[in-house]
Scaffold this motif. Sequence first.
Motif, short mmCIF file in Angstrom:
data_model
loop_
_atom_site.label_atom_id
_atom_site.label_comp_id
_atom_site.label_asym_id
_atom_site.label_seq_id
_atom_site.Cartn_x
_atom_site.Cartn_y
_atom_site.Cartn_z
N VAL A 10 -3.65 19.37 30.08
CA VAL A 10 -2.06 19.73 29.85
C VAL A 10 -1.57 18.10 29.80
O VAL A 10 -1.53 17.51 30.48
N GLU A 11 -0.95 17.92 28.48
CA GLU A 11 -0.26 16.66 28.22
C GLU A 11 1.42 16.60 28.67
O GLU A 11 1.67 17.55 28.15
N LEU A 12 1.50 15.56 29.27
CA LEU A 12 3.10 15.48 29.98
C LEU A 12 3.51 14.03 29.29
O LEU A 12 2.64 12.94 29.65
N LEU A 13 4.90 13.97 28.71
CA LEU A 13 5.22 12.81 28.34
C LEU A 13 5.96 12.25 29.35
O LEU A 13 6.91 12.80 29.93
N THR A 14 5.83 11.06 29.89
CA THR A 14 6.55 10.43 30.89
C THR A 14 7.15 9.07 30.35
O THR A 14 6.69 8.50 29.46
N TYR A 20 -1.98 13.09 32.01
CA TYR A 20 -3.01 14.33 31.56
C TYR A 20 -3.15 15.13 32.80
O TYR A 20 -3.49 14.24 33.84
N ARG A 21 -3.19 16.40 32.82
CA ARG A 21 -3.42 17.36 33.99
C ARG A 21 -4.45 18.19 33.88
O ARG A 21 -4.40 18.83 32.81
N ARG A 22 -5.43 18.05 34.61
CA ARG A 22 -6.60 18.93 34.51
C ARG A 22 -5.99 20.44 34.68
O ARG A 22 -5.37 20.84 35.80
N VAL A 23 -6.62 21.29 33.84
CA VAL A 23 -5.98 22.60 34.15
C VAL A 23 -7.30 23.84 33.71
O VAL A 23 -7.89 23.53 32.94
N SER A 24 -7.55 24.58 34.64
CA SER A 24 -8.56 25.55 34.44
C SER A 24 -8.05 26.56 33.35
O SER A 24 -6.86 26.85 33.23
N ASN A 261 -5.39 22.90 43.12
CA ASN A 261 -6.63 23.18 42.59
C ASN A 261 -6.57 23.34 41.14
O ASN A 261 -7.96 23.80 40.69
N ASP A 262 -5.58 23.15 40.23
CA ASP A 262 -5.70 22.88 38.93
C ASP A 262 -5.85 24.31 38.27
O ASP A 262 -6.27 24.73 37.28
N GLU A 263 -5.26 25.31 39.21
CA GLU A 263 -5.28 26.76 38.58
C GLU A 263 -3.89 27.11 38.12
O GLU A 263 -3.07 26.74 38.98
N PHE A 290 5.99 14.62 48.26
CA PHE A 290 6.10 15.88 47.84
C PHE A 290 5.95 16.02 46.29
O PHE A 290 6.08 15.11 45.69
N ARG A 291 5.40 17.25 46.22
CA ARG A 291 4.82 17.35 44.43
C ARG A 291 5.88 17.94 43.73
O ARG A 291 6.28 19.33 44.07
N SER A 292 6.05 17.61 42.41
CA SER A 292 6.78 18.14 41.38
C SER A 292 5.68 18.53 40.38
O SER A 292 4.90 17.93 39.79
N THR A 293 5.45 19.99 40.44
CA THR A 293 4.50 20.47 40.03
C THR A 293 4.80 21.18 38.53
O THR A 293 5.96 21.61 38.25
N VAL A 294 3.63 20.87 37.75
CA VAL A 294 3.81 21.53 36.08
C VAL A 294 3.86 23.17 36.32
O VAL A 294 3.25 23.68 37.04
N HIS A 295 4.74 23.72 35.46
CA HIS A 295 4.89 24.87 35.26
C HIS A 295 5.29 25.43 33.98
O HIS A 295 5.71 24.57 33.17
N ARG A 296 5.23 26.52 33.58
CA ARG A 296 5.64 27.07 32.08
C ARG A 296 6.07 28.59 32.17
O ARG A 296 5.88 29.15 33.39
N VAL A 297 6.39 29.18 31.19
CA VAL A 297 6.96 30.78 31.17
C VAL A 297 6.41 31.17 30.00
O VAL A 297 6.45 30.53 28.73
#
Length: 358
Positions: A10-14, A20-24, A261-263, A290-297
């Motif tokens: 997943v690509e994130l613009l910062t 880039y975050r690895r995603v299963s 774990n990238d799932e 503390f983790r600001s975690t990638v999410h979506r809907v």
Amino acid sequence: MTTDVQYTHVELLTLNGPEYRRVSTAPPRLPTEDEIPIIDLSPIDNDLQERKQIAARVRAAAENTGFFYVKNHGIPEDLIQAAFAQAQAFFNQSEAEKQKIASSKMKQMDGFHGVGSTQINKTETKDRKETFSLRYNPHRDPQVHPATLPAEDQDNALWDGTAHLPGFRETTTAFYQARLALARKMIRIFALALHLPEDYFDELVTHPGADGLYVHYPGTPDAPSLSDAELDVGIGSHTDIQCVTLLWQDNSGGLQVLSANDEWLDARPVPGTLVVNIGDFLQRLSNNRFRSTVHRVYNRQTTSRYSMPFFLGFNPESVCRVVPSCVDDEHPPLYEPISCGQWHRDRLALAQGRLVRP
């Protein structure tokens, strides 16, 4: 027979360029109790020791996935349901009626954004959602003394444009105030979770960046038969900008959270709870503890999905640095001081293509 796990990114613009975050590629699974725990807030108004016990659970969640549910959070269920009904009433209007309070017409940038007007992740589809937003205004903050209020309430145009909806202003304001009060309590819990005095952040939330939203994700008639790749995303893969998010979601499901774990985890609705997650600014202040975690809907329903998020940031002019409890000889500060308002403005400008960074 086991199958090798496949991964994509997943690509994130910062502000420092793309990350880039690895995603299963495996389908979303249900989280374990440790990954997205349910935390009971019923002792939050009791003695300090009980709040420290809540903070210990929050700390474990914040260091793991950065998401958790809270129950017994103090916001009455009848108020939540009344706000939900107002959200439905607002979005059931014609497009022309909703556009009368388009955000671009409002002084405070409150108001309406239509379906497809945002694209939070530029590598995915436009966001298939519409929103009504209410930003911080001292006129609706019970902690602000009336004698210090500005003479003009800049929400007048917003409320004039929704005056035909019975109870909309009163219910929406009451729900905003209830969430602001809870967010201020939660930021004290986060202070304890960072091994700081519980009032450490109090002076930073006297007039915070605090946005309360109603969000509608329209249904898609053939959604159940489509893969994620074929279905327009409701809101793309992202992390939240501010400190803390409180989220109410209806029973439709669709919120997916990236695990340590990238799932993808299926953060299903739990009756009587709100979802709480860490935002980028709190991750920054915690020196990445503390983790600001990638999410979506994804709305996989043929019918509408509704959610009501609340985003808390600090006072816009407050210049914040990594907190002292997260810095030592082995862990120097990873970030320079910055004001919460500047951070928020730069991130929004980047998302809207108005700020270019390497």
